[in-house]
Design a protein around this motif. Structure first.
Motif, PDB file in Angstrom:
ATOM      1  N   PHE A   1       0.976  -1.385   0.137  1.00  0.00           N
ATOM      2  CA  PHE A   1       0.065   0.061  -0.037  1.00  0.00           C
ATOM      3  C   PHE A   1       0.807   1.281  -0.041  1.00  0.00           C
ATOM      4  O   PHE A   1       1.594   1.312   0.871  1.00  0.00           O
ATOM      5  CB  PHE A   1      -0.886   0.099   1.204  1.00  0.00           C
ATOM      6  N   LYS A   2       0.653   2.146  -0.831  1.00  0.00           N
ATOM      7  CA  LYS A   2       1.296   3.609  -0.917  1.00  0.00           C
ATOM      8  C   LYS A   2       0.622   4.607  -0.171  1.00  0.00           C
ATOM      9  O   LYS A   2      -0.637   4.755  -0.225  1.00  0.00           O
ATOM     10  CB  LYS A   2       1.290   3.864  -2.381  1.00  0.00           C
ATOM     11  N   VAL A   3       1.203   5.149   0.707  1.00  0.00           N
ATOM     12  CA  VAL A   3       0.728   6.174   1.751  1.00  0.00           C
ATOM     13  C   VAL A   3       1.394   7.450   1.337  1.00  0.00           C
ATOM     14  O   VAL A   3       2.532   7.894   1.229  1.00  0.00           O
ATOM     15  CB  VAL A   3       0.962   5.795   3.188  1.00  0.00           C
ATOM     16  N   SER A   4       0.361   8.518   1.367  1.00  0.00           N
ATOM     17  CA  SER A   4       0.848   9.822   1.042  1.00  0.00           C
ATOM     18  C   SER A   4       0.269  10.757   2.150  1.00  0.00           C
ATOM     19  O   SER A   4      -1.073  10.714   2.579  1.00  0.00           O
ATOM     20  CB  SER A   4       0.127  10.584  -0.179  1.00  0.00           C
TER      21      SER A   4
ATOM     22  N   GLY B   1      -6.349  -7.682   6.971  1.00  0.00           N
ATOM     23  CA  GLY B   1      -5.003  -7.436   6.173  1.00  0.00           C
ATOM     24  C   GLY B   1      -4.984  -6.016   5.353  1.00  0.00           C
ATOM     25  O   GLY B   1      -3.884  -5.800   5.125  1.00  0.00           O
ATOM     26  N   ARG B   2      -6.026  -5.503   5.284  1.00  0.00           N
ATOM     27  CA  ARG B   2      -5.855  -4.217   4.476  1.00  0.00           C
ATOM     28  C   ARG B   2      -6.025  -2.882   5.641  1.00  0.00           C
ATOM     29  O   ARG B   2      -7.110  -2.128   5.614  1.00  0.00           O
ATOM     30  CB  ARG B   2      -7.185  -3.931   3.304  1.00  0.00           C
ATOM     31  N   ARG B   3      -4.902  -2.849   6.372  1.00  0.00           N
ATOM     32  CA  ARG B   3      -4.786  -1.694   7.263  1.00  0.00           C
ATOM     33  C   ARG B   3      -3.289  -1.107   7.198  1.00  0.00           C
ATOM     34  O   ARG B   3      -2.286  -2.047   6.776  1.00  0.00           O
ATOM     35  CB  ARG B   3      -5.069  -2.122   8.668  1.00  0.00           C
TER      36      ARG B   3
ATOM     37  N   PHE C   1       5.355   7.115   1.863  1.00  0.00           N
ATOM     38  CA  PHE C   1       5.804   5.783   2.152  1.00  0.00           C
ATOM     39  C   PHE C   1       5.014   4.412   1.939  1.00  0.00           C
ATOM     40  O   PHE C   1       3.981   4.546   1.246  1.00  0.00           O
ATOM     41  CB  PHE C   1       6.257   5.564   3.645  1.00  0.00           C
ATOM     42  N   GLU C   2       5.600   3.232   1.765  1.00  0.00           N
ATOM     43  CA  GLU C   2       4.804   2.225   1.395  1.00  0.00           C
ATOM     44  C   GLU C   2       4.839   1.109   2.847  1.00  0.00           C
ATOM     45  O   GLU C   2       5.794   0.989   3.269  1.00  0.00           O
ATOM     46  CB  GLU C   2       5.653   1.471   0.251  1.00  0.00           C
ATOM     47  N   GLN C   3       3.776   0.414   2.935  1.00  0.00           N
ATOM     48  CA  GLN C   3       3.585  -0.504   3.778  1.00  0.00           C
ATOM     49  C   GLN C   3       3.056  -2.032   3.042  1.00  0.00           C
ATOM     50  O   GLN C   3       2.051  -1.759   2.074  1.00  0.00           O
ATOM     51  CB  GLN C   3       2.846  -0.168   4.849  1.00  0.00           C
TER      52      GLN C   3
ATOM     53  N   TRP D   1      -7.823   2.401   7.686  1.00  0.00           N
ATOM     54  CA  TRP D   1      -8.054   1.484   6.752  1.00  0.00           C
ATOM     55  C   TRP D   1      -7.204   1.750   5.476  1.00  0.00           C
ATOM     56  O   TRP D   1      -6.738   2.870   5.063  1.00  0.00           O
ATOM     57  CB  TRP D   1      -9.347   1.503   6.371  1.00  0.00           C
ATOM     58  N   ALA D   2      -6.850   0.746   4.689  1.00  0.00           N
ATOM     59  CA  ALA D   2      -5.840   0.791   3.536  1.00  0.00           C
ATOM     60  C   ALA D   2      -6.701   1.033   2.314  1.00  0.00           C
ATOM     61  O   ALA D   2      -6.534   0.404   1.323  1.00  0.00           O
ATOM     62  CB  ALA D   2      -4.963  -0.282   3.434  1.00  0.00           C
ATOM     63  N   ASN D   3      -7.474   1.967   2.422  1.00  0.00           N
ATOM     64  CA  ASN D   3      -8.484   2.434   1.162  1.00  0.00           C
ATOM     65  C   ASN D   3      -9.039   3.586   1.186  1.00  0.00           C
ATOM     66  O   ASN D   3      -9.645   4.282   2.128  1.00  0.00           O
ATOM     67  CB  ASN D   3      -9.950   1.362   1.077  1.00  0.00           C
TER      68      ASN D   3
END
Length: 385
Positions: free
Chosen positions: A4-7, A227-229, A62-64, A170-172
């Motif tokens: 997941f890419k986080v900005s 898993g999507r966190r 960053f990426e996780q 949440w990763a969305n």
């Protein structure tokens, strides 16, 4: 493994100068402003301290990968840290009740399960909560993911089980904050628990029906997550360095009641700790505004994107649902069987994509079967067989 890419960004548009603390994530690709100081936290994470003048923006990318709990063996110092008493997770408030519930149980995991079941069954999820902290939650019986997590942490610690409140998202999409727990089981490591999601899935099973967030059967939230966190900080009430200087006479704005007491966000700390880092905590240095600030002015903005294929399924799902609604409307207006075929096919695709994304498997499984049968019937009605 999904990545997941986080900005994340925070721009000081509030006052001439402010201090900002943030856990520096692993996998950092870029960081716009450099920290004045970096401190190693008891959680093993690095805490960055930034000073932002008015108009300056901190940008972090960053990426996780899919988050999985650490499996390391706790040292004596770490164990004591995760058994500590805090303001939000007060052990004294819950000790008597916890020992009453778990006194007959010897296995730590079973003790944690007893606590999990109690919290899921006895409390109610609401958002936003009126106050923060275990004392308030016990009094009202209602709270959001934060209060559920603070209570689980407090009860586990009262039972002698190291526990921590995981602060993340949440990763969305944009700013979908969430908080859950991990408790430490000797021989297994950190064990994930999500009492608020279990409570919602048990009591309000349709709450996430239209969401892009996958869900589990409520009992599975003891030991699993979807898993999507992503994670911002591996506990609440982390000590801030350099030391946070509380305002002796804070301006009464951004008031967040904690356990019945007023707390001014951005002007006060909890004994030198941030209530939580999601993903930052701030301190106004001068000329604070006399107005309540918005969420982005207090916490900044973040957005999380998954792999391209996963992001693509979101747009396909939404498009198929919209086309289904259009088909229903046209069928109702015209009475033409071809539009029955159109909307049943669209909703069938919508349910299928949801199943591929592992969202509400049982519910969407039923929807897919019903829409498939309706599609076949509409096909025959339209004279195509």
């Amino acid at each position: 493994m999904k990545t997941f890419k986080v900005s994340y960004s925070y721009k000081n548009s509030v006052c001439p100068s402010l201090s900002l603390w943030m856990v520096i994530p692993s996998g950092v690709k870029a960081i716009g402003a450099q920290p004045e100081q970096v401190t190693l936290l008891p959680t093993g994470e690095e805490l960055g301290y930034f000073v932002l003048e008015e108009g300056i923006e901190l940008e972090v990318t960053f990426e996780q990968g899919e988050y999985t709990p650490d499996q390391q063996v706790l040292s004596d110092v770490e164990r004591l840290f995760y058994l500590r008493d805090t303001t939000l997770s007060s052990i004294d408030e819950v000790k008597e009740k916890t020992l009453e519930m778990t006194g007959h149980v010897t296995d730590p995991k079973e003790k944690a399960r007893v606590i999990f079941m109690h919290i899921v069954k006895e409390y109610r999820y609401i958002y936003p909560p009126a106050e923060r902290g275990v004392a308030s939650f016990l009094q009202t019986g209602k709270g959001d993911c934060g209060e559920f997590s603070f209570l689980f942490t407090a009860m586990c610690r009262a039972a002698g089980i190291p526990a921590r409140t995981i602060v993340g998202s949440w990763a969305n999409g944009k700013m979908n904050a969430h908080v859950w727990n991990e408790c430490y089981i000797d021989g297994e490591g950190w064990f994930p628990v999500d009492t608020s999601m279990a409570n919602v899935q048990k009591r309000q099973p349709l709450r996430f029906f239209g969401s892009d967030v996958p869900t589990l059967y409520w009992e599975h939230y003891f030991g699993r997550t979807e898993g999507r966190r992503i994670v911002f900080a591996k506990d609440a009430e982390l000590p801030l360095m350099p030391h946070y200087k509380d305002e002796e006479d804070p301006v009464l704005f951004n008031v967040l009641p904690i356990n019945g007491q007023s707390f001014c966000w951005g002007q006060q700390s909890l004994d030198g700790a941030a209530p939580y880092l999601q993903p930052v905590y701030i301190k106004f240095e001068e000329s604070v505004p006399y107005r309540d600030l918005g969420v982005t002015e207090l916490m900044g903005t973040w957005k999380v994107k998954g792999p391209p294929w996963l992001e693509g399924t979101v747009y396909l799902k939404r498009a198929s649902f919209f086309m289904g609604l259009v088909g229903v409307l046209l069928s109702w207006i015209t009475g033409e069987a071809i539009f029955d075929l159109f909307y049943t096919g669209s909703f069938m695709v919508y349910a299928l994509i949801s199943l591929v994304r592992k969202e509400r498997m049982m519910a969407f499984g039923v929807v897919f079967i019903l829409m498939t049968l309706s599609f076949v019937a509409a096909w025959g009605k339209a004279g195509l067989v």
